[in-house]
Design a protein around this motif. Sequence first.
Motif, PDB file in Angstrom:
ATOM      1  N   SER A   4      89.401  39.283  85.117  1.00 42.23           N
ATOM      2  CA  SER A   4      88.472  40.550  85.049  1.00 42.23           C
ATOM      3  C   SER A   4      89.008  41.227  83.773  1.00 42.23           C
ATOM      4  CB  SER A   4      88.211  41.455  86.111  1.00 42.23           C
ATOM      5  OG  SER A   4      89.425  42.040  86.412  1.00 42.23           O
ATOM      6  N   ARG A   6      88.658  45.062  81.660  1.00 33.08           N
ATOM      7  CA  ARG A   6      88.333  46.609  81.691  1.00 33.08           C
ATOM      8  C   ARG A   6      88.174  47.057  80.472  1.00 33.08           C
ATOM      9  NH1 ARG A   6      91.264  50.801  85.425  1.00 33.08           N
ATOM     10  NH2 ARG A   6      90.409  49.325  87.281  1.00 33.08           N
ATOM     11  N   ARG A  37      78.447  41.594  88.656  1.00 30.72           N
ATOM     12  CA  ARG A  37      79.266  41.011  87.742  1.00 30.72           C
ATOM     13  C   ARG A  37      80.037  42.059  86.793  1.00 30.72           C
ATOM     14  NH1 ARG A  37      79.998  36.626  89.096  1.00 30.72           N
ATOM     15  NH2 ARG A  37      81.816  36.480  87.859  1.00 30.72           N
ATOM     16  N   GLN A  38      79.582  43.353  87.121  1.00 33.31           N
ATOM     17  CA  GLN A  38      80.259  44.657  86.378  1.00 33.31           C
ATOM     18  C   GLN A  38      80.142  45.846  87.123  1.00 33.31           C
ATOM     19  OE1 GLN A  38      77.867  44.888  82.837  1.00 33.31           O
ATOM     20  NE2 GLN A  38      76.786  46.554  83.490  1.00 33.31           N
ATOM     21  N   VAL A  84      84.242  50.137  82.056  1.00 28.82           N
ATOM     22  CA  VAL A  84      83.476  49.262  82.725  1.00 28.82           C
ATOM     23  C   VAL A  84      84.252  48.164  83.174  1.00 28.82           C
ATOM     24  CG1 VAL A  84      81.212  47.687  82.960  1.00 28.82           C
ATOM     25  CG2 VAL A  84      81.349  49.556  81.511  1.00 28.82           C
ATOM     26  N   GLU A  85      84.471  47.642  84.438  1.00 30.49           N
ATOM     27  CA  GLU A  85      84.930  46.376  84.793  1.00 30.49           C
ATOM     28  C   GLU A  85      84.064  45.363  84.853  1.00 30.49           C
ATOM     29  OE1 GLU A  85      89.043  45.180  86.335  1.00 30.49           O
ATOM     30  OE2 GLU A  85      88.321  47.548  86.215  1.00 30.49           O
ATOM     31  N   THR A  86      84.303  44.186  84.207  1.00 29.04           N
ATOM     32  CA  THR A  86      83.657  43.061  84.139  1.00 29.04           C
ATOM     33  C   THR A  86      84.374  41.607  84.458  1.00 29.04           C
ATOM     34  OG1 THR A  86      84.511  42.475  81.850  1.00 29.04           O
ATOM     35  CG2 THR A  86      82.526  44.025  82.134  1.00 29.04           C
ATOM     36  N   ALA A 247      82.659  38.067  80.679  1.00 28.03           N
ATOM     37  CA  ALA A 247      83.601  39.184  80.728  1.00 28.03           C
ATOM     38  C   ALA A 247      83.560  40.139  79.511  1.00 28.03           C
ATOM     39  CB  ALA A 247      85.202  39.128  81.044  1.00 28.03           C
ATOM     40  N   HIS A 249      80.750  40.855  77.832  1.00 33.75           N
ATOM     41  CA  HIS A 249      79.394  41.348  77.853  1.00 33.75           C
ATOM     42  C   HIS A 249      79.185  42.455  78.875  1.00 33.75           C
ATOM     43  CE1 HIS A 249      78.863  37.138  76.180  1.00 33.75           C
ATOM     44  NE2 HIS A 249      77.779  37.428  75.694  1.00 33.75           N
ATOM     45  N   VAL A 250      78.587  43.576  78.448  1.00 38.02           N
ATOM     46  CA  VAL A 250      78.331  44.682  79.454  1.00 38.02           C
ATOM     47  C   VAL A 250      76.679  44.925  79.429  1.00 38.02           C
ATOM     48  CG1 VAL A 250      78.712  47.145  79.772  1.00 38.02           C
ATOM     49  CG2 VAL A 250      80.596  45.539  79.167  1.00 38.02           C
TER      50      VAL A 250
END
Length: 286
Positions: A4, A6, A37-38, A84-86, A247, A249-250
């Motif tokens: 993941s 961050r 996924r986030q 954001v955690e992705t 990961a 992408h947000v």
Amino acid sequence: MVDSWRLLIQHKTGFGYAGKVGSSYNEARMSPRNEPRQAVLETRVEVWPPAHTHRYEDYWGTQVTALDVHSPHDHLSVTATSTVETLPPGDLIEPGGGADWAELAVPDNVDRWYELLLPTPRTALDEELTALAESIRGAHATPHAAAMALCEQIRAEVAYTAGATGVQTDAVQAWRQRQGVCQDISHLVVGLLRTMGVPARYVSGYLHPSSSAEIGDDVVGQSHAWVEWWVGRWTAYDPTNGVPVGARHVVVGRGREYGDVPPLKGVYSGPANTGQSVEVTITRLR
């Protein structure tokens, strides 16, 4: 072990005016969403001059910060800061997997996704593009395989060229000049998918530009756009970069096209608008 990321994202935007504006009313779509996924650990939107604000979720599920300013001002600044955690791409569909053409044509599915099968001003096609969609569909046994082939062809034929187009550019214009930005490439893919009978939506968000980002380094990031299509379930793909959404992408919002998810839009009373500024900074925290 799942790798993941961050990410700390700061998105600054705003408008300048040729004189004092008496009042303005705006909507900001700059806050990432919580989804599988986030995970959004923190998000805030700051406005200058001070404004009355309230938040709501729009028809498409995007978080909107509505703001109005009633004191005289010659510029408006909006800054969204989010942590954001992705996660990397998850359960990807194989090219021959997903729903078949007959399943997409079932009336219940057509009715369910009707709004995401219709053309919009920026995704409508001409005869040449319609023929292209039909040829790609005819060459592939499954909708997902056709969608992947479509993304590959558009990426090969339409060059990513910063500044080549504007927010009002449509899919046909981008195709004819064979260049555009991520917004144009996504509009092309969405329009072609819908013409093939595949429900498709436009996704707006952010992209960290480096897959080997150093922890703690501030980099110039991007407001970014990609696509999702439904073949029994939704799957996401970034046609500009030719990669599954992962990961870096947000997600901020989804809609039929850019017009449903602009980062900042509004109306005001006063002298001419002298332009919009945009600055995105992304830091990988871990």
